[in-house]
Design an enzyme around this catalytic site. Structure first.
Site, PDB file in Angstrom:
ATOM      1  CB  THR A 125      19.934  13.133  19.715  1.00 44.01           C
ATOM      2  OG1 THR A 125      19.661  12.565  18.428  1.00 44.01           O
ATOM      3  CG2 THR A 125      21.427  13.269  19.916  1.00 44.01           C
TER       4      THR A 125
ATOM      5  CD  GLU B 224      14.835  16.161  27.084  1.00 44.45           C
ATOM      6  OE1 GLU B 224      14.796  16.440  25.866  1.00 44.45           O
ATOM      7  OE2 GLU B 224      14.824  15.000  27.521  1.00 44.45           O
ATOM      8  CG  PHE B 225      10.283  15.743  23.712  1.00 41.72           C
ATOM      9  CD1 PHE B 225       8.892  15.658  23.692  1.00 41.72           C
ATOM     10  CD2 PHE B 225      11.002  15.002  22.777  1.00 41.72           C
ATOM     11  CE1 PHE B 225       8.233  14.869  22.759  1.00 41.72           C
ATOM     12  CE2 PHE B 225      10.343  14.206  21.842  1.00 41.72           C
ATOM     13  CZ  PHE B 225       8.962  14.138  21.830  1.00 41.72           C
ATOM     14  CG  ASN B 226      15.025  13.472  23.635  1.00 36.14           C
ATOM     15  OD1 ASN B 226      14.130  13.537  22.785  1.00 36.14           O
ATOM     16  ND2 ASN B 226      16.246  13.958  23.437  1.00 36.14           N
TER      17      ASN B 226
ATOM     18  CG  ASP C  62      17.494  19.365  18.418  1.00 40.50           C
ATOM     19  OD1 ASP C  62      16.489  18.854  17.891  1.00 40.50           O
ATOM     20  OD2 ASP C  62      17.734  19.246  19.631  1.00 40.50           O
ATOM     21  CG  ASP C  63      17.096  14.770  16.516  1.00 43.95           C
ATOM     22  OD1 ASP C  63      17.437  13.853  17.261  1.00 43.95           O
ATOM     23  OD2 ASP C  63      16.156  15.548  16.784  1.00 43.95           O
TER      24      ASP C  63
ATOM     25  CG  ASN D 250      11.871  15.774  17.930  1.00 46.11           C
ATOM     26  OD1 ASN D 250      11.548  16.132  19.062  1.00 46.11           O
ATOM     27  ND2 ASN D 250      13.128  15.763  17.510  1.00 46.11           N
TER      28      ASN D 250
ATOM     29  CG  ASP E 156      13.783  12.434  18.043  1.00 42.20           C
ATOM     30  OD1 ASP E 156      14.924  12.971  18.121  1.00 42.20           O
ATOM     31  OD2 ASP E 156      12.839  12.779  18.770  1.00 42.20           O
TER      32      ASP E 156
ATOM     33  CG  HIS F 199      17.976  20.954  22.970  1.00 45.61           C
ATOM     34  ND1 HIS F 199      18.030  21.646  24.154  1.00 45.61           N
ATOM     35  CD2 HIS F 199      16.838  21.370  22.347  1.00 45.61           C
ATOM     36  CE1 HIS F 199      16.971  22.429  24.268  1.00 45.61           C
ATOM     37  NE2 HIS F 199      16.232  22.278  23.191  1.00 45.61           N
ATOM     38  CG  ASP F 200      19.129  16.383  19.584  1.00 46.94           C
ATOM     39  OD1 ASP F 200      18.958  16.352  20.818  1.00 46.94           O
ATOM     40  OD2 ASP F 200      18.235  16.126  18.758  1.00 46.94           O
TER      41      ASP F 200
ATOM     42  CG  ASN G 145      12.110  20.550  26.894  1.00 44.28           C
ATOM     43  OD1 ASN G 145      11.745  19.451  27.315  1.00 44.28           O
ATOM     44  ND2 ASN G 145      12.979  20.671  25.910  1.00 44.28           N
TER      45      ASN G 145
HETATM   46  C1  BDR Z   1      15.132  17.307  22.802  1.00 50.53           C
HETATM   47  O1  BDR Z   1      13.794  17.031  22.432  1.00 50.53           O
HETATM   48  C2  BDR Z   1      13.649  17.109  21.048  1.00 50.53           C
HETATM   49  O2  BDR Z   1      12.527  17.863  20.718  1.00 50.53           O
HETATM   50  C3  BDR Z   1      14.932  17.666  20.490  1.00 50.53           C
HETATM   51  O3  BDR Z   1      15.244  17.082  19.238  1.00 50.53           O
HETATM   52  C4  BDR Z   1      15.951  17.297  21.532  1.00 50.53           C
HETATM   53  O4  BDR Z   1      16.454  16.011  21.311  1.00 50.53           O
HETATM   54  C5  BDR Z   1      15.174  18.618  23.568  1.00 50.53           C
HETATM   55  O5  BDR Z   1      14.376  18.526  24.720  1.00 50.53           O
HETATM   56 CA    CA Z   2      16.143  14.874  19.197  1.00 44.58          CA
END
Ligand code: BDR
Ligand code: CA
Length: 312
Positions: free
Chosen positions: A125, A165-167, A15-16, A40, A11, A238-239, A159
């Site tokens: 990711t 965590e977001f994903n 970082d992707d 994202n 997405d 991260h990714d 986060n």
């Molecule tokens: C993940 O969430 C997204 O915002 C970033 O691309 C990463 O995949 C980090 O928590």
């Molecule tokens: Ca991502």
């Protein structure tokens, strides 16, 4: 030597985008397909970004297919406050000229894995919506993928929320289905990725990659803060860690664990509940990374891309 094949479901995303750069630039890897998911930023934006990245970075023969715009059952969340409204921070790439595939991401995932059982590593990711839909349509992909690696979750805290965590937070029902699919999920979570942030010293190193470094890597890796701020300690990538795991698993120390995803909790929805003592593990959880080795590896791969970058 045969290259290691991977399909990246993503997405983009700051970082992707860097993960795509790594997947394309490491000569030991072969990026065979890219699929996009809303995360994202919305699906139209993640797909537009993936297409623009394909032409800017030069992996023009790799198909890109758009997937799920929405989580399985929830209202879409996004992280535009982290990645910028367009998803790539302040980086503005030329608009793509090549179209996305006519196929849906779920079909491309299934077809790619079916065509070469045991050969293609699946890396996710973003939110796990496409992967859950693919598993629902064709459960045998769990056996066909050479491995399945996600960036997502954590075993301490989140986060997106304190717990999540977001994903995983973005589509917990999808994540729960994915962890329950009978394969071994490699969970590259926040506890791992936050060990390997792009510090000011790393950013300086990347700036010396030339235009690819200065115009692309550095702005993506410094969007969240001003690197000239004396208090700035760095930004997570991260990714990138998930792609690095495919190529260089020896850089990671991992433990097996049982991971379940909380889908109900008022305060904990999207939390990955990680039991390192479970008798029936369903996951490998990298817990420690060789930070210097990781950045040497990433730098060398990106140097390779910088040397051949069409815009240099
Ligand atoms: C993940 O969430 C997204 O915002 C970033 O691309 C990463 O995949 C980090 O928590
Ligand atoms: Ca991502």
């Amino acid at each position: 030597m045969a290259r290691t094949k991977l399909l990246l479901d993503c997405d983009p995303g700051l970082d992707d985008a860097l993960a795509l750069l790594l997947a394309h630039s490491d000569p030991s890897l072969e990026l065979v397909a890219v699929t996009t998911v809303g995360g994202n930023v919305d699906l139209a934006s993640t797909t537009r970004n993936a297409r623009a990245l394909r032409e800017y970075l030069g992996f023009v023969d790799v198909p890109i297919a758009a997937g799920a715009a929405e989580p399985l059952v929830r209202i879409a969340a996004n992280a535009a406050h982290v990645h910028g409204e367009a998803g790539l921070g302040n980086v503005r790439l030329p608009a793509a000229t090549l179209p996305a595939s006519d196929r849906h991401a779920v079909d491309l995932i299934i077809e790619t894995l079916r065509a070469a059982p045991g050969e293609v590593h699946l890396v996710a990711t973003g939110p796990l919506t496409n992967i859950a839909l693919a598993l629902a349509r064709e459960p045998r992909i769990a056996g066909w993928s050479a491995s399945f690696v996600i960036m997502g979750g954590s075993f301490t805290r989140g986060n997106a929320t304190v717990a999540a965590e977001f994903n995983i937070y973005a589509d917990p029902e999808a994540a729960a289905a994915v962890f329950a699919a009978g394969w071994q999920v490699v969970m590259i979570g926040l506890d791992l990725t936050l060990q390997a942030i792009a510090t000011p010293r790393i950013v300086d190193r990347m700036r010396r990659l030339g235009p690819l470094g200065a115009d692309f890597v550095v702005p993506l890796a410094t969007f969240w803060a001003d690197p000239n701020d004396a208090d700035w300690s760095g930004q997570a990538v991260h990714d990138v860690c998930a792609v690095a795991y495919i190529a260089r698993p020896e850089l990671f120390r991992s433990r097996s664990a049982r991971v379940d995803v909380e889908t109900q909790g008022q305060f904990t929805s999207g939390m990955t509940v990680v039991d390192f003592a479970a008798s029936a593990p369903n996951a490998i959880v990298p817990v420690e990374i060789d930070v210097a080795g990781f950045w040497d590896y990433v730098h060398d791969a990106w140097q390779h891309a910088a040397d051949g970058h069409p815009n240099d």
